[in-house]
Design a protein around this motif. Structure first.
Motif, mmCIF file in Angstrom:
data_model
loop_
_atom_site.group_PDB
_atom_site.id
_atom_site.type_symbol
_atom_site.label_atom_id
_atom_site.label_comp_id
_atom_site.label_asym_id
_atom_site.label_seq_id
_atom_site.Cartn_x
_atom_site.Cartn_y
_atom_site.Cartn_z
ATOM 1 N N LEU A 64 0.825 -1.212 0.000
ATOM 2 C CA LEU A 64 0.000 0.000 0.000
ATOM 3 C C LEU A 64 0.862 1.266 0.000
ATOM 4 O O LEU A 64 0.549 2.248 -0.680
ATOM 5 N N MET A 76 -6.405 3.944 1.852
ATOM 6 C CA MET A 76 -5.864 2.673 2.346
ATOM 7 C C MET A 76 -6.961 1.632 2.577
ATOM 8 O O MET A 76 -6.737 0.443 2.367
ATOM 9 N N GLY A 92 -7.616 0.257 -0.782
ATOM 10 C CA GLY A 92 -6.507 -0.623 -1.157
ATOM 11 C C GLY A 92 -6.602 -1.976 -0.482
ATOM 12 O O GLY A 92 -6.397 -3.026 -1.105
#
Length: 197
Positions: A62, A139, A142
């Motif tokens: 990430l 995030m 992701g």
């Protein structure tokens, strides 16, 4: 009007755009992102009852996405995937992609790193890592991309049903992923603040 568009064109899209020397920089960043992910994968801990360990590779993947942008992150994660398929033991627990005559159960998550790199890199280039709140959203998306690939492959390799796969392939990782997201939400906006000085 022209000065506003030229200023926007000069503004770095992701953190690695701050480095000079485009082609050499890009190659070094792609290889470095894959190596960072492989190194972070060696920090892994087994989860009782789950064939998927907790590792640092998700966080690294990430960060690579946010720092390198969509194209470089995709190439970096494809390199990580290809080198593991070629037999380098740099997946979690020092595994290659193959073990015991078949793919490791966590292989789908590695495929998900490519998708996450593309998605996170795309969002970061649009400011998705400039503030803590945006970084959290980036995030989370992701992580969802990683789960979207990891879960079906886990089910296919192990023969688990959906409920069991969620119980061993997602639920044990939620707290750790939340901590990684919180860490990224502190690190990435802080890096942008330092870079703007």
């Amino acid at each position: 009007m022209a000065s506003a568009s030229s200023a926007a064109a000069e503004r770095p899209a992701v953190l690695s755009d701050l480095l000079p020397g485009a082609r050499v920089r890009d190659l070094a960043l792609i290889v470095g992102g894959a190596a960072l992910t492989g190194l972070a994968a060696q920090v892994s801990f087994p989860i009782p009852g789950s064939p998927v360990p907790v590792s640092g590779q998700t966080f690294a993947a990430l960060l690579v996405g946010a720092s390198l942008g969509m194209n470089r992150a995709a190439l970096s994660m494809l390199l990580y995937l290809a080198v593991g398929l070629a037999g380098v033991p740099w997946f979690a627990d020092g595994n290659t992609a193959w073990t015991g005559g078949g793919l490791v159960p966590s292989f789908g998550y590695v495929i998900g790193f490519v998708a996450a790199g593309v998605l996170v890199g795309h969002l970061a280039a649009r400011g998705g890592d400039r503030t803590p709140l945006r970084t959290v959203g980036t995030m989370i998306l992701g992580n969802l991309a990683i789960y979207a690939f990891g879960l079906p492959v886990l089910m296919a390799i192990t023969g688990m049903d959906l409920g069991r796969a969620v119980a061993v392939g997602i639920v044990p990782f939620l707290v750790g992923d939340a901590l990684k997201i919180a860490l990224a939400a502190g690190l990435l906006p802080a890096a942008w603040k330092l870079a703007s000085r």
